[in-house]
Design a protein around this motif. Structure first.
Motif, PDB file in Angstrom:
ATOM      1  N   ASP A   1      22.637   8.952   4.538  1.00  0.00           N
ATOM      2  CA  ASP A   1      24.158   8.814   5.117  1.00  0.00           C
ATOM      3  C   ASP A   1      24.198  10.644   5.309  1.00  0.00           C
ATOM      4  O   ASP A   1      24.148  10.932   4.049  1.00  0.00           O
ATOM      5  N   ASN A   2      25.669  10.702   5.070  1.00  0.00           N
ATOM      6  CA  ASN A   2      26.581  11.890   4.598  1.00  0.00           C
ATOM      7  C   ASN A   2      27.536  12.239   4.141  1.00  0.00           C
ATOM      8  O   ASN A   2      28.052  12.474   3.410  1.00  0.00           O
ATOM      9  N   ARG A   3      27.275  11.193   3.027  1.00  0.00           N
ATOM     10  CA  ARG A   3      27.955  10.567   1.411  1.00  0.00           C
ATOM     11  C   ARG A   3      27.896  12.006   0.972  1.00  0.00           C
ATOM     12  O   ARG A   3      27.070  12.699   0.959  1.00  0.00           O
TER      13      ARG A   3
ATOM     14  N   LYS B   1      20.435  17.701   2.979  1.00  0.00           N
ATOM     15  CA  LYS B   1      21.060  17.090   5.219  1.00  0.00           C
ATOM     16  C   LYS B   1      20.817  15.232   5.262  1.00  0.00           C
ATOM     17  O   LYS B   1      19.796  14.713   4.551  1.00  0.00           O
ATOM     18  N   PRO B   2      21.359  15.057   5.985  1.00  0.00           N
ATOM     19  CA  PRO B   2      21.445  13.635   6.668  1.00  0.00           C
ATOM     20  C   PRO B   2      20.362  13.951   7.558  1.00  0.00           C
ATOM     21  O   PRO B   2      19.976  14.638   8.259  1.00  0.00           O
TER      22      PRO B   2
ATOM     23  N   PRO C   1      18.752  10.098   9.563  1.00  0.00           N
ATOM     24  CA  PRO C   1      18.391   8.539  10.336  1.00  0.00           C
ATOM     25  C   PRO C   1      17.391   7.853  10.149  1.00  0.00           C
ATOM     26  O   PRO C   1      17.821   6.623   9.980  1.00  0.00           O
ATOM     27  N   GLY C   2      16.618   8.649   9.407  1.00  0.00           N
ATOM     28  CA  GLY C   2      15.179   7.906   8.992  1.00  0.00           C
ATOM     29  C   GLY C   2      15.505   8.020   7.941  1.00  0.00           C
ATOM     30  O   GLY C   2      16.532   7.777   7.396  1.00  0.00           O
ATOM     31  N   PRO C   3      13.855   7.016   7.520  1.00  0.00           N
ATOM     32  CA  PRO C   3      14.546   6.832   5.739  1.00  0.00           C
ATOM     33  C   PRO C   3      14.583   8.354   4.869  1.00  0.00           C
ATOM     34  O   PRO C   3      14.074   9.322   5.014  1.00  0.00           O
ATOM     35  N   ALA C   4      14.366   7.891   3.720  1.00  0.00           N
ATOM     36  CA  ALA C   4      15.271   9.021   2.704  1.00  0.00           C
ATOM     37  C   ALA C   4      14.090  10.094   2.350  1.00  0.00           C
ATOM     38  O   ALA C   4      13.251   8.869   2.055  1.00  0.00           O
TER      39      ALA C   4
END
Length: 113
Positions: free
Chosen positions: A50-52, A89-90, A92-95
């Motif tokens: 996420d972009n938190r 950086k964000p 969308p896949g796994p962290a």
């Protein structure tokens, strides 16, 4: 690192630190050079789902650097031996976390004192 600040349970911190340091150490040993790098540039890139908002000082890579030292990739994790860059950086896949280490040769950078 925030999860440990102000906590009285030092045993939990030590257990988590030991676990992550050991994980990095085993990965490092499989890739270590013939001799540890005297000086190196270390880039730690975190990819979050996420972009938190996150503070870089909580992602300084302490456990990672300890594992790289113990695993024989870098000689020491002091300023004399490494320069450290931390990015995020964000994704969308796994962290995930990517670590890139580049040996710095004597003629590339003056020694930090």
């Amino acid at each position: 690192m925030n999860q440990f600040n102000g906590r009285t349970n030092v045993q939990v911190y030590r257990a988590v630190k030991a676990d992550w340091t050991d994980r990095v150490t085993w990965q490092a040993r499989a890739r270590r050079p013939k001799r540890p790098f005297e000086r190196a540039e270390v880039l730690i890139e975190y990819q979050f789902q996420d972009n938190r908002r996150r503070d870089p000082d909580n992602y300084s890579g302490k456990f990672i650097l300890d594992g790289l030292t113990k695993g024989g990739i870098i000689r020491d994790d002091s300023f004399k031996h490494i320069s450290l860059t931390v990015r995020a950086k964000p994704n969308p896949g796994p962290a995930e976390t990517t670590i890139t280490i580049r040996e710095v040769l004597n003629d590339e950078r003056p020694e930090i004192r």
